[in-house]
Design an enzyme around this catalytic site. Sequence first.
Site, PDB file in Angstrom:
ATOM      1  N   HIS A 121      -1.241  20.580   6.493  1.00 48.76           N
ATOM      2  CA  HIS A 121      -2.181  19.484   6.249  1.00 48.76           C
ATOM      3  C   HIS A 121      -1.456  18.146   6.346  1.00 48.76           C
ATOM      4  O   HIS A 121      -0.308  18.039   5.946  1.00 48.76           O
ATOM      5  CB  HIS A 121      -2.790  19.583   4.849  1.00 48.76           C
ATOM      6  CG  HIS A 121      -3.251  20.960   4.507  1.00 48.76           C
ATOM      7  ND1 HIS A 121      -4.429  21.474   4.978  1.00 48.76           N
ATOM      8  CD2 HIS A 121      -2.682  21.930   3.764  1.00 48.76           C
ATOM      9  CE1 HIS A 121      -4.572  22.707   4.527  1.00 48.76           C
ATOM     10  NE2 HIS A 121      -3.516  23.016   3.791  1.00 48.76           N
TER      11      HIS A 121
ATOM     12  N   CYS B 190       0.796  -1.229   0.000  1.00 47.25           N
ATOM     13  CA  CYS B 190       0.000   0.000   0.000  1.00 47.25           C
ATOM     14  C   CYS B 190       0.827   1.278   0.000  1.00 47.25           C
ATOM     15  O   CYS B 190       0.303   2.349  -0.270  1.00 47.25           O
ATOM     16  CB  CYS B 190      -0.884   0.037   1.227  1.00 47.25           C
ATOM     17  SG  CYS B 190      -2.131  -1.195   1.176  1.00 47.25           S
TER      18      CYS B 190
ATOM     19  N   ASN C 112     -10.620   0.763   0.952  1.00 49.40           N
ATOM     20  CA  ASN C 112      -9.165   0.629   0.876  1.00 49.40           C
ATOM     21  C   ASN C 112      -8.809   0.339  -0.576  1.00 49.40           C
ATOM     22  O   ASN C 112      -8.910  -0.784  -1.035  1.00 49.40           O
ATOM     23  CB  ASN C 112      -8.722  -0.508   1.810  1.00 49.40           C
ATOM     24  CG  ASN C 112      -7.246  -0.851   1.675  1.00 49.40           C
ATOM     25  OD1 ASN C 112      -6.535  -0.291   0.843  1.00 49.40           O
ATOM     26  ND2 ASN C 112      -6.778  -1.780   2.492  1.00 49.40           N
TER      27      ASN C 112
ATOM     28  N   HIS D  59      -2.280   7.719   4.692  1.00 48.24           N
ATOM     29  CA  HIS D  59      -2.810   6.577   3.951  1.00 48.24           C
ATOM     30  C   HIS D  59      -3.789   5.819   4.830  1.00 48.24           C
ATOM     31  O   HIS D  59      -3.505   5.506   5.984  1.00 48.24           O
ATOM     32  CB  HIS D  59      -1.705   5.618   3.529  1.00 48.24           C
ATOM     33  CG  HIS D  59      -2.254   4.285   3.118  1.00 48.24           C
ATOM     34  ND1 HIS D  59      -2.975   4.133   1.975  1.00 48.24           N
ATOM     35  CD2 HIS D  59      -2.255   3.092   3.731  1.00 48.24           C
ATOM     36  CE1 HIS D  59      -3.375   2.874   1.891  1.00 48.24           C
ATOM     37  NE2 HIS D  59      -2.947   2.218   2.944  1.00 48.24           N
TER      38      HIS D  59
ATOM     39  N   HIS E 216      12.362   1.185   5.823  1.00 50.69           N
ATOM     40  CA  HIS E 216      11.970  -0.218   5.679  1.00 50.69           C
ATOM     41  C   HIS E 216      12.239  -0.930   6.990  1.00 50.69           C
ATOM     42  O   HIS E 216      13.350  -0.896   7.496  1.00 50.69           O
ATOM     43  CB  HIS E 216      12.765  -0.850   4.539  1.00 50.69           C
ATOM     44  CG  HIS E 216      12.068  -2.026   3.941  1.00 50.69           C
ATOM     45  ND1 HIS E 216      11.632  -3.083   4.709  1.00 50.69           N
ATOM     46  CD2 HIS E 216      11.700  -2.313   2.665  1.00 50.69           C
ATOM     47  CE1 HIS E 216      11.035  -3.970   3.916  1.00 50.69           C
ATOM     48  NE2 HIS E 216      11.054  -3.513   2.668  1.00 50.69           N
TER      49      HIS E 216
END
Length: 471
Positions: free
Chosen positions: A367, A202, A404, A371, A283
């Site tokens: 702002h 995602c 989603n 996700h 990661h």
Amino acid sequence: MELTSLPLHRCLQLTFFVLLSITLLLPITTTIFQFLTTHLLITTLTTLSATILLIIRHKTQPYPVFLLNYSCFKPPNDRKCTYDLANNFVLQSSRFSSAEPVTFMQNIYLKSGLGNDTYAPPFMFEENQTPTMKNAIQEAEEGVFAAVDSLLAKTLVLPEDIDVVIVTCGSFSPSPSISSIIVNHYKLRSDVKTYNLSGMGCSSGVLSIDLAYRILRGSGRKIKNALVVVTESITLNWYDGEERSMLVTNCIFRVGCAAAIITNDPNRKSSSKMELTHSLRTHHGADDSAYHAAFQEEDNKGITGVSLTKDLIRVAGVNLRQHIKILAPRVLPLNQLVGYVYSVVMNALSGGQMKPIVPDFTAAFDHICVHTGGKAVIEQVGRVMKLADSVTEPARMCLNRFGNTSSSLVFYELAYFEAKQRVKKGDKMWMLAFGTGFKVGSLVWKWVNDPEPELDNPWNDSIHQYPLKTW
Ligand SMILES: *[C@@H]1O[C@H](CO)[C@@H](O)[C@H](O)[C@H]1NC(C)=O
Ligand SMILES: *[C@@H]1O[C@H](CO)[C@@H](O)[C@H](O)[C@H]1NC(C)=O
Ligand SMILES: *[C@@H]1O[C@H](CO)[C@@H](O)[C@H](O)[C@H]1NC(C)=O
Ligand SMILES: *[C@@H]1O[C@H](CO)[C@@H](O)[C@H](O)[C@H]1NC(C)=O
Ligand SMILES: CC(=O)N[C@H]1CO[C@H](CO)[C@@H](O)[C@@H]1O
């Protein structure tokens, strides 16, 4: 910045400043001048090295990178995935040995935060409702062509102006690739460089913009325009088994696609939307629990699905904290930074007794665009960063309206800010995304123009209903 691009009033200001300095410093400059003329060698060497340094600096300065414009695919109204449609689909398929998984999905659906206006893939509206490769390609092509057509039309970028194509699609990788589908459909140049990323989860919308950024910053401007397409095809991802952790994706995964033109062309700055000022990817896959938090595998009956563990929420929180540690020094205003660094030092000195404070990111950004894979993740992000409900509102409304849609969701959310007319020139926006792996990605944008109302904004017919009162 190039001198030639300076506006006239700036040049005048600059000249005035230089003249003023010379006059004020005249006595000192005369002394220095006398010294330099008597030590000719030093003067020549200093001037020479200063010039070389300036040239090197100018040559190695990365180019500013802009988002020219973007488009999101809005499927037709007769593709809406209402609760009833989803429920009938499950009941008709009668694949399940008991009513238990059906009830489980019904409950998840009602608690998921999704409304009745999200979009389902084309095959669910067909007679026999069977997912096939043909349907999956249809789903991908519909979204990609609609988004790219609209994008090229509004940016006036011709197919032959495109130097790089980056396509990301999490779980569907046909052969030839989706990037080849695009090259073929739009008849792109033969020297176009394509990248098709798959399986990146995602966060791949954010990371493909990051890839475009890295390519464009240092390309010597031989490469000017990158087309980034962020999509997913969920047709072949319906899970038929009865494992609870895998049934969740059936309930929240929905159709979506977005496309953007990223450019380093200075002539296009004035018609761009935003400048990308920072990009950070971390990661966390070296940690086993982070690596396993969302995992595609076979259940005990051999049926493939994506299993979302409860641990996902904890993992998202822990890794977000680690990500923030790296991001904070780069973006926080000085007063916030001092407090944060102090608390980190105290945390180390006290052997972890005193927890480091959470810096107030709303002081650094106007702002925040988070996700929104799921309700629990949004709530977790809100908790970790102590965000008010008003800050996570776009994320929640986006989940309600579109579900989603995986990596493209941040663009639908971006469109929410615009549809609500909340952004203006000079505003800073933080785009944050999470993905399997486990990865966290941040993009920091600065608006270079006031946005204009857009015909193809995916919220164009529903924005007046939002924000909803419930959650
Ligand atoms: C969607 O529709 C169903 C019934 O058709 C209803 O029970 C449910 O509450 C609706 N969902 C939302 C979020 O409005
Ligand atoms: C982006 O596209 C829209 C058309 O949908 C246009 O009105 C706008 O000027 C474009 N550029 C910017 C910076 O918004
Ligand atoms: C969103 O959907 C994708 C694809 O099924 C999945 O990998 C991801 O974990 C989901 N996000 C959340 C938070 O559930
Ligand atoms: C909304 O966008 C669609 C295209 O996505 C367009 O056909 C329609 O006219 C727009 N509606 C309004 C009210 O702007
Ligand atoms: C990384 C990746 O998904 N690559 C895909 C690119 O497209 C080819 C088809 O041309 C696929 O086979 C690859 O899997």
